[in-house]
Design an enzyme around this catalytic site. Structure first.
Site, PDB file in Angstrom:
ATOM      1  N   LYS A   1      46.367 -79.170 -21.660  1.00 53.26           N
ATOM      2  CA  LYS A   1      45.417 -78.504 -22.566  1.00 53.26           C
ATOM      3  C   LYS A   1      45.221 -77.079 -22.082  1.00 53.26           C
ATOM      4  O   LYS A   1      44.896 -76.845 -20.920  1.00 53.26           O
ATOM      5  CB  LYS A   1      44.087 -79.258 -22.571  1.00 53.26           C
TER       6      LYS A   1
ATOM      7  N   THR B   1      46.599 -84.857 -23.395  1.00 54.17           N
ATOM      8  CA  THR B   1      46.035 -83.524 -23.118  1.00 54.17           C
ATOM      9  C   THR B   1      44.517 -83.576 -23.276  1.00 54.17           C
ATOM     10  O   THR B   1      43.793 -82.846 -22.607  1.00 54.17           O
ATOM     11  CB  THR B   1      46.632 -82.440 -24.048  1.00 54.17           C
ATOM     12  N   ASP B   2      44.057 -84.439 -24.145  1.00 55.17           N
ATOM     13  CA  ASP B   2      42.605 -84.583 -24.317  1.00 55.17           C
ATOM     14  C   ASP B   2      41.943 -85.033 -23.012  1.00 55.17           C
ATOM     15  O   ASP B   2      40.842 -84.593 -22.672  1.00 55.17           O
ATOM     16  CB  ASP B   2      42.316 -85.591 -25.441  1.00 55.17           C
TER      17      ASP B   2
ATOM     18  N   PHE C   1      53.621 -34.793 -10.921  1.00 59.04           N
ATOM     19  CA  PHE C   1      54.875 -35.459 -11.311  1.00 59.04           C
ATOM     20  C   PHE C   1      55.901 -34.385 -11.626  1.00 59.04           C
ATOM     21  O   PHE C   1      55.771 -33.639 -12.604  1.00 59.04           O
ATOM     22  CB  PHE C   1      54.662 -36.379 -12.528  1.00 59.04           C
TER      23      PHE C   1
ATOM     24  N   ARG D   1      47.602 -33.377 -12.482  1.00 57.53           N
ATOM     25  CA  ARG D   1      47.417 -34.165 -13.706  1.00 57.53           C
ATOM     26  C   ARG D   1      46.412 -35.293 -13.462  1.00 57.53           C
ATOM     27  O   ARG D   1      46.061 -35.590 -12.313  1.00 57.53           O
ATOM     28  CB  ARG D   1      48.746 -34.757 -14.177  1.00 57.53           C
TER      29      ARG D   1
ATOM     30  N   GLN E   1      54.602 -44.891  -9.352  1.00 62.44           N
ATOM     31  CA  GLN E   1      55.363 -45.831  -8.538  1.00 62.44           C
ATOM     32  C   GLN E   1      54.915 -45.751  -7.074  1.00 62.44           C
ATOM     33  O   GLN E   1      54.747 -46.764  -6.395  1.00 62.44           O
ATOM     34  CB  GLN E   1      56.872 -45.518  -8.624  1.00 62.44           C
TER      35      GLN E   1
ATOM     36  N   ASN F   1      51.058 -46.596 -17.360  1.00 64.32           N
ATOM     37  CA  ASN F   1      50.624 -45.222 -17.097  1.00 64.32           C
ATOM     38  C   ASN F   1      49.823 -44.766 -18.309  1.00 64.32           C
ATOM     39  O   ASN F   1      50.382 -44.524 -19.374  1.00 64.32           O
ATOM     40  CB  ASN F   1      51.863 -44.339 -16.869  1.00 64.32           C
TER      41      ASN F   1
ATOM     42  N   HIS G   1      48.561 -42.283 -20.132  1.00 67.72           N
ATOM     43  CA  HIS G   1      48.781 -40.839 -20.138  1.00 67.72           C
ATOM     44  C   HIS G   1      47.565 -40.065 -20.664  1.00 67.72           C
ATOM     45  O   HIS G   1      46.970 -40.442 -21.674  1.00 67.72           O
ATOM     46  CB  HIS G   1      49.982 -40.496 -21.028  1.00 67.72           C
TER      47      HIS G   1
HETATM   48  O1  LIG Z   1      54.174 -41.455 -12.420  1.00 64.10           O
HETATM   49  C1  LIG Z   1      55.079 -41.334 -13.278  1.00 64.10           C
HETATM   50  N1  LIG Z   1      56.243 -42.022 -13.132  1.00 64.10           N
HETATM   51  C2  LIG Z   1      57.265 -41.955 -14.026  1.00 64.10           C
HETATM   52  O2  LIG Z   1      58.324 -42.589 -13.850  1.00 64.10           O
HETATM   53  C3  LIG Z   1      57.054 -41.126 -15.138  1.00 64.10           C
HETATM   54  N2  LIG Z   1      57.832 -40.799 -16.223  1.00 64.10           N
HETATM   55  C4  LIG Z   1      57.118 -39.962 -16.993  1.00 64.10           C
HETATM   56  O3  LIG Z   1      57.529 -39.461 -18.097  1.00 64.10           O
HETATM   57  N3  LIG Z   1      55.918 -39.703 -16.435  1.00 64.10           N
HETATM   58  C5  LIG Z   1      55.847 -40.419 -15.282  1.00 64.10           C
HETATM   59  N4  LIG Z   1      54.869 -40.541 -14.346  1.00 64.10           N
END
Ligand SMILES: O=c1[nH]c(=O)c2[nH]c(=O)[nH]c2[nH]1
Length: 308
Positions: free
Chosen positions: A15, A60-61, A164, A181, A229, A255, A257
């Site tokens: 369940k 499952t009940d 970046f 950023r 990353q 991410n 943005h």
């Molecule tokens: O931290 C980031 N990793 C990426 O691999 C990536 N690629 C991207 O366009 N912006 C970013 N920012």
């Protein structure tokens, strides 16, 4: 048309999404645990698929009833403890069932602040992240338990200390290098405990969760980031460095943005250094996923675990 020759592959049943709320009364002060518990069982279940014989089927009940009965009889101390008790019960007490997977989401409630102090029995649902746990127990490999803790929906943002640049540029690249950023993400993480129910004392699940969450957040805030990353890896490394009870941790981090708004058409400069205005984009988003392991540990967290 000839009937193709087929055999049954992997199967499980149970369940899903049992929403169980347990109130514990401590005099006039109440405590609340709010869980979403999904049960999946496997074992000697070929016949129900092949012939429809239900002789080996625990309904499952019944699994649903068991979740509620266990909450009342044993209480819910932590998601991990509750899941372990359920997994052991289904496998140890029902002959044809040889493995159980219990998935739990936990929703947090805060006590409402009243003029007389924290309310004894009034709560506001906390909009924070969801705690998760997955317990698997298999009687066929010597009764091994695997306990995965985790969280999802933990949204975090650094308004600077993120760059970046230096990436591959081909004929389709339009992204401008950025030296200041916003870095924002919604963390989903799953971590694996080394404890396997082998008779040694279990970890303090609550302390482990709180400590892991603290390390994750600290690492996010304290890492000067050259990529999401790199931040992800540092978060994993800090957790494994600080939590001896964990072997590996897997992340899924979109991410989120934030693009500096282009106000040039109005003769307005919009530089990060002056306190900029950003456009918070929702889709598409970069999606960064990775596992961080203690050196020598086996990668056992399923790859899709963080996207459930
Ligand atoms: O931290 C980031 N990793 C990426 O691999 C990536 N690629 C991207 O366009 N912006 C970013 N920012």
């Amino acid at each position: 048309m000839a009937v193709p020759i087929t055999i049954l592959g992997q199967n499980q049943y149970g369940k899903a999404e049992n929403r169980v709320v347990k109130i514990t009364r401590d005099g006039g002060t109440h405590h609340i645990k709010d869980l979403n518990v999904s049960v999946a069982l496997s074992g000697d279940l070929d016949e129900v698929h092949y012939s429809g014989s239900n002789a080996h089927v625990l309904p499952t009940d019944t699994t649903k009833n068991t979740v509620f009965a266990f909450a009342k009889e044993h209480g819910i101390e932590t998601a991990e403890q509750f899941g372990i008790a359920l997994a052991r019960h289904f496998v140890d007490d029902t002959e044809p069932i040889t493995s159980a997977r219990i998935r739990i989401e936990e929703y947090a409630w805060d006590r409402i602040d009243t003029s007389a102090g924290p309310a004894p029995h009034s709560f506001a649902r906390n909009g924070r992240e969801t705690r998760t746990a997955q317990i698997t127990y298999d009687s066929r490999d010597g009764g091994r338990l695997q306990v995965l803790g985790g969280l999802k929906g933990l949204t975090v943002l650094n308004s600077t200390d993120s760059e970046f640049w230096g990436y591959i540029k081909d004929k389709y690249t339009t992204l401008k290098e950025d030296y200041d950023r916003i870095l924002a993400t919604e963390v989903s993480a799953v971590w694996r405990h080394s404890w396997s129910g082998d008779g040694t004392p279990a970890p303090d699940w609550q302390e482990s969760y709180d400590g892991t969450r603290t390390l994750l957040l600290r690492a996010f805030a304290e890492t000067y980031s050259l990529s999401l990353q790199q931040t992800l890896y540092e978060m994993g490394a800090q957790v494994l460095g600080g939590r001896d009870e964990l072997e590996e941790i897997r992340f899924s981090m979109p991410n989120k943005h934030h693009f500096r708004a282009d106000l040039e058409a109005f003769g307005i400069k919009n530089e990060a250094a002056d306190g900029a205005v950003y456009l918070a984009a929702d889709r598409p988003y970069g999606l960064i996923e990775a596992t961080v392991l203690r050196d020598g540990a086996e990668a056992l967290i399923p790859l899709d675990m963080t996207n459930l």
